[in-house]
Write a protein that holds these residues in place. Structure first.
Motif, PDB file in Angstrom:
ATOM      1  N   LYS A 156       0.832  -1.342   0.038  1.00 48.41           N
ATOM      2  CA  LYS A 156      -0.053   0.110   0.355  1.00 48.41           C
ATOM      3  C   LYS A 156       1.156   1.439  -0.390  1.00 48.41           C
ATOM      4  O   LYS A 156       0.379   2.131  -0.734  1.00 48.41           O
ATOM      5  CB  LYS A 156      -1.253  -0.162   1.053  1.00 48.41           C
ATOM      6  N   ALA A 157       1.761   1.129   0.678  1.00 49.10           N
ATOM      7  CA  ALA A 157       3.121   2.466   1.035  1.00 49.10           C
ATOM      8  C   ALA A 157       3.524   2.689  -0.418  1.00 49.10           C
ATOM      9  O   ALA A 157       3.527   3.376  -1.292  1.00 49.10           O
ATOM     10  CB  ALA A 157       4.339   2.058   1.736  1.00 49.10           C
ATOM     11  N   ALA A 158       4.281   1.552  -1.118  1.00 51.79           N
ATOM     12  CA  ALA A 158       4.493   1.651  -2.359  1.00 51.79           C
ATOM     13  C   ALA A 158       3.487   2.351  -4.009  1.00 51.79           C
ATOM     14  O   ALA A 158       3.849   3.228  -4.586  1.00 51.79           O
ATOM     15  CB  ALA A 158       4.748   0.822  -3.105  1.00 51.79           C
ATOM     16  N   GLU A 159       2.115   1.928  -3.954  1.00 49.74           N
ATOM     17  CA  GLU A 159       1.206   2.630  -4.608  1.00 49.74           C
ATOM     18  C   GLU A 159       1.201   4.206  -4.121  1.00 49.74           C
ATOM     19  O   GLU A 159       0.357   4.901  -4.824  1.00 49.74           O
ATOM     20  CB  GLU A 159      -0.090   2.022  -3.988  1.00 49.74           C
ATOM     21  N   GLU A 160       1.376   4.610  -2.895  1.00 49.52           N
ATOM     22  CA  GLU A 160       0.708   5.800  -1.941  1.00 49.52           C
ATOM     23  C   GLU A 160       1.715   6.353  -3.074  1.00 49.52           C
ATOM     24  O   GLU A 160       1.721   8.090  -3.058  1.00 49.52           O
ATOM     25  CB  GLU A 160       0.431   6.021  -1.212  1.00 49.52           C
ATOM     26  N   VAL A 161       3.468   6.577  -2.494  1.00 47.75           N
ATOM     27  CA  VAL A 161       4.063   7.091  -2.937  1.00 47.75           C
ATOM     28  C   VAL A 161       4.626   7.175  -4.567  1.00 47.75           C
ATOM     29  O   VAL A 161       6.007   7.754  -4.607  1.00 47.75           O
ATOM     30  CB  VAL A 161       5.867   7.088  -1.496  1.00 47.75           C
ATOM     31  N   ARG A 162       3.806   6.129  -5.061  1.00 49.90           N
ATOM     32  CA  ARG A 162       4.445   5.599  -6.881  1.00 49.90           C
ATOM     33  C   ARG A 162       5.459   4.911  -6.814  1.00 49.90           C
ATOM     34  O   ARG A 162       6.320   5.817  -7.699  1.00 49.90           O
ATOM     35  CB  ARG A 162       3.838   7.044  -7.294  1.00 49.90           C
ATOM     36  N   VAL A 163       6.325   4.295  -5.549  1.00 51.33           N
ATOM     37  CA  VAL A 163       7.499   3.283  -6.176  1.00 51.33           C
ATOM     38  C   VAL A 163       7.184   1.841  -6.148  1.00 51.33           C
ATOM     39  O   VAL A 163       6.969   1.395  -5.388  1.00 51.33           O
ATOM     40  CB  VAL A 163       8.613   4.527  -4.517  1.00 51.33           C
ATOM     41  N   ALA A 164       7.886   1.289  -7.314  1.00 46.89           N
ATOM     42  CA  ALA A 164       8.212  -0.021  -6.770  1.00 46.89           C
ATOM     43  C   ALA A 164       7.890  -0.811  -6.171  1.00 46.89           C
ATOM     44  O   ALA A 164       9.054  -0.209  -5.438  1.00 46.89           O
ATOM     45  CB  ALA A 164       8.937  -0.549  -8.439  1.00 46.89           C
ATOM     46  N   GLN A 165       7.726  -1.524  -5.308  1.00 41.98           N
ATOM     47  CA  GLN A 165       7.626  -2.369  -4.235  1.00 41.98           C
ATOM     48  C   GLN A 165       8.719  -2.961  -4.308  1.00 41.98           C
ATOM     49  O   GLN A 165       8.990  -3.323  -2.649  1.00 41.98           O
ATOM     50  CB  GLN A 165       6.410  -3.305  -4.109  1.00 41.98           C
ATOM     51  N   PRO A 166       9.303  -3.317  -5.274  1.00 41.95           N
ATOM     52  CA  PRO A 166      11.142  -4.345  -3.992  1.00 41.95           C
ATOM     53  C   PRO A 166      11.510  -3.274  -4.035  1.00 41.95           C
ATOM     54  O   PRO A 166      12.532  -3.039  -3.256  1.00 41.95           O
ATOM     55  CB  PRO A 166      11.160  -4.695  -5.948  1.00 41.95           C
ATOM     56  N   SER A 167      11.489  -1.773  -4.944  1.00 39.94           N
ATOM     57  CA  SER A 167      12.373  -0.413  -5.030  1.00 39.94           C
ATOM     58  C   SER A 167      12.224  -0.457  -2.963  1.00 39.94           C
ATOM     59  O   SER A 167      12.875   0.124  -2.443  1.00 39.94           O
ATOM     60  CB  SER A 167      12.560   0.569  -5.581  1.00 39.94           C
ATOM     61  N   LEU A 168      10.987   0.472  -2.983  1.00 44.13           N
ATOM     62  CA  LEU A 168      10.802   0.758  -1.432  1.00 44.13           C
ATOM     63  C   LEU A 168      11.216  -0.494  -0.478  1.00 44.13           C
ATOM     64  O   LEU A 168      11.494  -0.110   0.408  1.00 44.13           O
ATOM     65  CB  LEU A 168       9.094   0.358  -1.320  1.00 44.13           C
ATOM     66  N   SER A 169      10.754  -2.281  -0.888  1.00 42.63           N
ATOM     67  CA  SER A 169      11.922  -2.587   0.308  1.00 42.63           C
ATOM     68  C   SER A 169      12.656  -2.839   0.430  1.00 42.63           C
ATOM     69  O   SER A 169      13.257  -3.142   1.589  1.00 42.63           O
ATOM     70  CB  SER A 169      11.643  -4.460  -0.550  1.00 42.63           C
ATOM     71  N   ARG A 170      13.838  -2.408  -0.921  1.00 42.72           N
ATOM     72  CA  ARG A 170      15.321  -1.929  -0.098  1.00 42.72           C
ATOM     73  C   ARG A 170      15.860  -0.911   0.626  1.00 42.72           C
ATOM     74  O   ARG A 170      16.434  -1.009   0.603  1.00 42.72           O
ATOM     75  CB  ARG A 170      16.174  -1.761  -1.785  1.00 42.72           C
ATOM     76  N   GLN A 171      15.143  -0.127  -0.031  1.00 46.53           N
ATOM     77  CA  GLN A 171      15.365   1.209   0.719  1.00 46.53           C
ATOM     78  C   GLN A 171      15.036   0.942   2.215  1.00 46.53           C
ATOM     79  O   GLN A 171      15.559   1.935   2.957  1.00 46.53           O
ATOM     80  CB  GLN A 171      14.233   2.420   0.456  1.00 46.53           C
ATOM     81  N   LEU A 172      14.141   0.466   2.103  1.00 47.80           N
ATOM     82  CA  LEU A 172      13.389   0.484   3.683  1.00 47.80           C
ATOM     83  C   LEU A 172      14.790  -0.520   5.000  1.00 47.80           C
ATOM     84  O   LEU A 172      15.180  -0.361   5.866  1.00 47.80           O
ATOM     85  CB  LEU A 172      12.228  -0.904   3.677  1.00 47.80           C
ATOM     86  N   ARG A 173      14.979  -2.130   4.163  1.00 48.01           N
ATOM     87  CA  ARG A 173      16.612  -2.490   4.430  1.00 48.01           C
ATOM     88  C   ARG A 173      17.475  -1.438   4.984  1.00 48.01           C
ATOM     89  O   ARG A 173      18.368  -2.102   5.683  1.00 48.01           O
ATOM     90  CB  ARG A 173      16.402  -3.434   3.219  1.00 48.01           C
ATOM     91  N   GLY A 174      18.077  -0.785   3.525  1.00 49.03           N
ATOM     92  CA  GLY A 174      18.586   0.064   3.693  1.00 49.03           C
ATOM     93  C   GLY A 174      18.653   1.216   4.759  1.00 49.03           C
ATOM     94  O   GLY A 174      20.320   1.170   5.526  1.00 49.03           O
ATOM     95  N   LEU A 175      17.292   1.609   5.147  1.00 43.88           N
ATOM     96  CA  LEU A 175      17.645   2.531   6.210  1.00 43.88           C
ATOM     97  C   LEU A 175      17.660   1.565   7.114  1.00 43.88           C
ATOM     98  O   LEU A 175      18.684   2.367   8.201  1.00 43.88           O
ATOM     99  CB  LEU A 175      15.997   2.839   6.578  1.00 43.88           C
ATOM    100  N   GLU A 176      17.320   0.435   7.369  1.00 45.49           N
ATOM    101  CA  GLU A 176      17.392  -0.137   9.033  1.00 45.49           C
ATOM    102  C   GLU A 176      19.178  -0.542   9.050  1.00 45.49           C
ATOM    103  O   GLU A 176      19.465  -0.546  10.216  1.00 45.49           O
ATOM    104  CB  GLU A 176      16.951  -1.913   9.036  1.00 45.49           C
TER     105      GLU A 176
END
Length: 298
Positions: free
Chosen positions: A20-40
């Protein structure tokens, strides 16, 4: 740690899902997941428990969440300030205050402003939570409680408590009533959560008296409505309604019962001058509206 990634993190928290977050920010889900892991990885902590169908914040994630919100809010505020300065348009100020103060003081004050003055957004908060709103995006808070020392601020006004009676009441030709007289009458009061009620209780206690409560109300408007219907005398601090007659309430020393309004803000706020102008203008308006007896001390 990029602000963009922090915004992604907050969107995931608010939506409860990477999809749902990927749809809202208009970013591909795999990319969003990678950036979340990078933040962690950059923080050295796991922010979400990924064991179930829905992402749930870990203990570390719950501690990090308010920090992330604060950083993003400050960045947004700075961006808005720069945009306002660059375009020459009026700044926007967010004011947190109790509902009665908004209705009877702040809204009438804002009606005197012109198009060259800042835009103002007002949010209702209880007196106990008004200063907390400064950490959630409010620029200035108005409360009946004195502000904490870490805030800048000033006393705004000393507003009286009123005893409201109908036009056919025996006291309708009077301007004031003593706390002893009032305590002997049937009263419609606010709940103890309201500063008006607490001031009344202290005055009655100081007078070594007790009073008869006909009805406790959550809102001043309802208290006045019940007084207008003949059920008793309403004790509130807001302006008169329903053609009721106001009486000042005098304590044992002959002084009117009052509540104190305070304004507070962050002393390092980027819009310090605009906030100070708002607070001092509000104080002057109270004196013009209610008379010199409400002038704040301190």
């Amino acid at each position: 740690m990029e602000l963009r990634v922090l915004r992604y993190f907050l969107t995931i928290v608010d939506t409860g899902s990477v999809t749902k977050a990927a749809e809202e920010v208009r970013v591909a889900q795999p990319s969003l997941s990678r950036q979340l892991r990078g933040l962690e990885a950059s923080l050295g902590m796991t922010l979400f428990d990924r064991g179930g169908k829905q992402l749930i914040l870990t203990a570390a994630g719950r501690r990090f969440l308010p920090l992330a919100r604060d950083l993003v809010a400050r960045a947004d505020a700075a961006e808005a300030a720069v945009g306002a300065l660059a375009s020459g348009r009026a700044m926007r100020i967010t004011v947190a205050a109790p509902p009665t103060t908004i209705t009877d003081v702040i809204a009438p004050f804002l009606s005197t402003w012109g198009p060259e003055d800042p835009l103002v957004t007002v949010q209702a908060e209880s007196p106990a939570r008004a200063y907390q709103a400064l950490g959630r995006g409010a620029d200035v808070a108005i409360s009946t409680a004195p502000p904490r020392r870490r805030f800048a601020g000033l006393p705004v006004a000393r507003l009286p408590l009123w005893a409201y009676v109908r036009a056919d009441h025996a006291w309708a030709d009077r301007d004031d009533v003593t706390i002893g007289e009032l305590a002997a009458a049937p009263l419609i009061v606010l709940t103890p959560a309201h500063i008006t009620r607490r001031v009344l209780d202290h005055a009655v206690q100081d007078a070594d008296a007790s009073y008869d409560i006909v009805l406790e109300c959550d809102t001043p408007h309802v208290a006045q409505a019940m007084a207008a219907s003949g059920h008793g005398i309403a004790v509130v601090s807001d302006d008169p309604r329903f053609d009721l007659h106001p009486l000042l309430i005098l304590d044992g020393a002959g002084e009117p019962l009052q509540i104190h309004l305070h304004a507070a803000w962050d002393p390092s706020h980027y819009a310090l001058r605009s906030i100070e102008t708002f607070a001092t203008g509000l104080s002057r308006f109270c004196v013009e509206q209610y008379g010199p007896q409400v002038t704040a001390r301190g």
